[in-house]
Design an enzyme around this catalytic site. Structure first.
Site, short mmCIF file in Angstrom:
data_model
loop_
_atom_site.label_atom_id
_atom_site.label_comp_id
_atom_site.label_asym_id
_atom_site.label_seq_id
_atom_site.Cartn_x
_atom_site.Cartn_y
_atom_site.Cartn_z
N PRO A 102 0.80 -1.23 0.00
CA PRO A 102 0.00 0.00 0.00
C PRO A 102 0.83 1.28 0.00
CG PRO A 102 -0.10 -1.11 2.13
CD PRO A 102 0.53 -2.06 1.17
N ASN A 103 0.32 2.23 -0.75
CA ASN A 103 0.86 3.60 -0.86
C ASN A 103 2.15 3.70 -1.67
OD1 ASN A 103 -1.21 4.83 0.83
ND2 ASN A 103 -0.28 3.68 2.49
N ARG A 115 5.21 10.99 -2.46
CA ARG A 115 4.89 10.69 -1.06
C ARG A 115 6.14 10.92 -0.19
NH1 ARG A 115 4.68 4.55 1.27
NH2 ARG A 115 3.95 5.06 3.35
N TYR A 137 11.32 8.88 1.36
CA TYR A 137 11.31 7.81 0.36
C TYR A 137 12.01 8.18 -0.95
CZ TYR A 137 7.88 5.78 3.54
OH TYR A 137 7.25 5.27 4.66
N ASN A 186 8.17 -5.33 -0.80
CA ASN A 186 8.05 -4.17 0.08
C ASN A 186 6.56 -4.09 0.41
OD1 ASN A 186 7.87 -1.80 1.44
ND2 ASN A 186 9.08 -0.60 -0.02
N ALA A 244 3.05 -0.68 4.93
CA ALA A 244 2.57 -0.76 6.31
C ALA A 244 2.05 -2.15 6.68
CB ALA A 244 1.49 0.29 6.53
N HIS A 247 3.97 -4.35 9.13
CA HIS A 247 3.87 -4.20 10.59
C HIS A 247 2.56 -4.73 11.16
CE1 HIS A 247 7.15 -1.62 9.46
NE2 HIS A 247 6.35 -0.76 8.86
N ASP A 293 1.74 -15.59 7.22
CA ASP A 293 1.31 -16.96 6.97
C ASP A 293 1.49 -17.35 5.50
OD1 ASP A 293 0.66 -17.47 9.59
OD2 ASP A 293 -1.51 -17.21 9.33
N GLU A 323 12.53 -9.33 2.01
CA GLU A 323 11.79 -8.14 2.48
C GLU A 323 12.67 -6.91 2.26
OE1 GLU A 323 11.01 -8.46 6.67
OE2 GLU A 323 10.25 -6.41 6.81
N HIS A 359 12.74 -2.54 2.57
CA HIS A 359 12.17 -1.25 2.93
C HIS A 359 13.10 -0.15 2.44
CE1 HIS A 359 9.08 -3.17 5.19
NE2 HIS A 359 10.01 -3.95 5.71
N ILE A 360 12.53 0.84 1.82
CA ILE A 360 13.32 1.96 1.29
C ILE A 360 13.94 2.74 2.44
CG2 ILE A 360 13.13 4.14 0.03
CD1 ILE A 360 10.75 2.76 -1.52
N SER A 361 13.13 3.02 3.45
CA SER A 361 13.61 3.80 4.60
C SER A 361 14.16 2.85 5.66
CB SER A 361 12.45 4.61 5.18
OG SER A 361 11.45 3.74 5.71
N ARG A 406 12.87 4.93 12.71
CA ARG A 406 11.63 5.70 12.65
C ARG A 406 10.73 5.36 13.85
NH1 ARG A 406 9.22 5.12 6.85
NH2 ARG A 406 7.96 6.88 7.64
N ARG A 450 7.01 0.93 13.53
CA ARG A 450 7.63 0.36 12.33
C ARG A 450 8.75 -0.62 12.66
NH1 ARG A 450 5.44 3.73 8.31
NH2 ARG A 450 5.04 5.80 9.13
C1 DQA Z 1 8.24 1.21 3.91
C2 DQA Z 1 8.27 1.43 5.42
C3 DQA Z 1 6.89 1.20 6.04
O1 DQA Z 1 6.93 1.43 7.45
C4 DQA Z 1 5.88 2.15 5.43
O2 DQA Z 1 4.60 1.88 5.94
C5 DQA Z 1 5.89 2.13 3.94
C6 DQA Z 1 7.18 2.06 3.24
C7 DQA Z 1 9.59 1.54 3.26
O3 DQA Z 1 9.79 1.15 2.12
O4 DQA Z 1 10.44 2.22 3.87
O5 DQA Z 1 4.86 2.21 3.30
O6 DQA Z 1 7.97 -0.15 3.67
#
Ligand code: DQA
Length: 151
Positions: free
Chosen positions: A10-11, A18, A23, A79, A82, A85, A92, A103, A105-107, A112, A116
């Site tokens: 998502p997002n 964003r 990011y 990725n 959210a 978390h 599962d 897995e 994550h960009i950040s 943070r 997270r």
């Molecule tokens: C994220 C980190 C997550 O906590 C956040 O909800 C995202 C992006 C990252 O790529 O840093 O949507 O997965």
């Protein structure tokens, strides 16, 4: 050529606009182009997807699991945004399949908010890459390529 599936949660469709301080300014289309190049260089095709819906991500992991069994899929880069978390369903799903899942994550989620810091995916992932920006996706593709070659 086997495929690598890159799954975005998502997002992440909003990447580029964003929270660019967190990011970066690359768009998801930029990430897709870079991933496609890297996958091609490593001898794979790329299947790149994004969904804002948890069940769609679960279905994609199941599909990759079947593809792995059939020899057509080498691994998954996820990725999960959210859902990382919150989602026991994604935990599962990854547990239920044999395909390696990395897995990303960009950040740096650990630098943070505390919500997270926990990931439902990390305990079932083949590896985790955080905080290296969009390079994390490319490093994950490299790792899956090495894993595939060592099989
Ligand atoms: C994220 C980190 C997550 O906590 C956040 O909800 C995202 C992006 C990252 O790529 O840093 O949507 O997965």
């Amino acid at each position: 050529m086997p495929a690598i599936l890159v799954l975005n949660g998502p997002n992440l469709n909003l990447l580029g606009t964003r929270e660019p301080a967190t990011y970066g300014s690359a768009t998801l289309a930029d990430v897709e182009r870079l991933c496609a190049e890297r996958a091609r260089e490593r001898g794979f095709t790329l299947d790149f997807r994004q969904s804002n819906h948890e069940g769609v991500l679960v279905d994609a992991i199941h599909e990759a699991g079947r593809g792995f069994q059939a020899g057509g899929v080498a691994g998954v880069v996820i990725n999960a945004g959210a859902y990382t978390h919150t989602s026991i369903a994604l935990h599962d799903a990854v547990r239920a399949v044999e395909v390696p899942v990395i897995e990303v994550h960009i950040s740096n989620v650990h630098a943070r908010e505390s919500f997270r810091h926990h990931s439902w995916l990390s305990p079932v992932a083949a590896g985790v890459i955080v905080g290296l920006g969009i390079d994390g996706y490319l490093l994950a593709i490299d790792a899956l390529a090495r894993r595939h070659a060592a099989r």
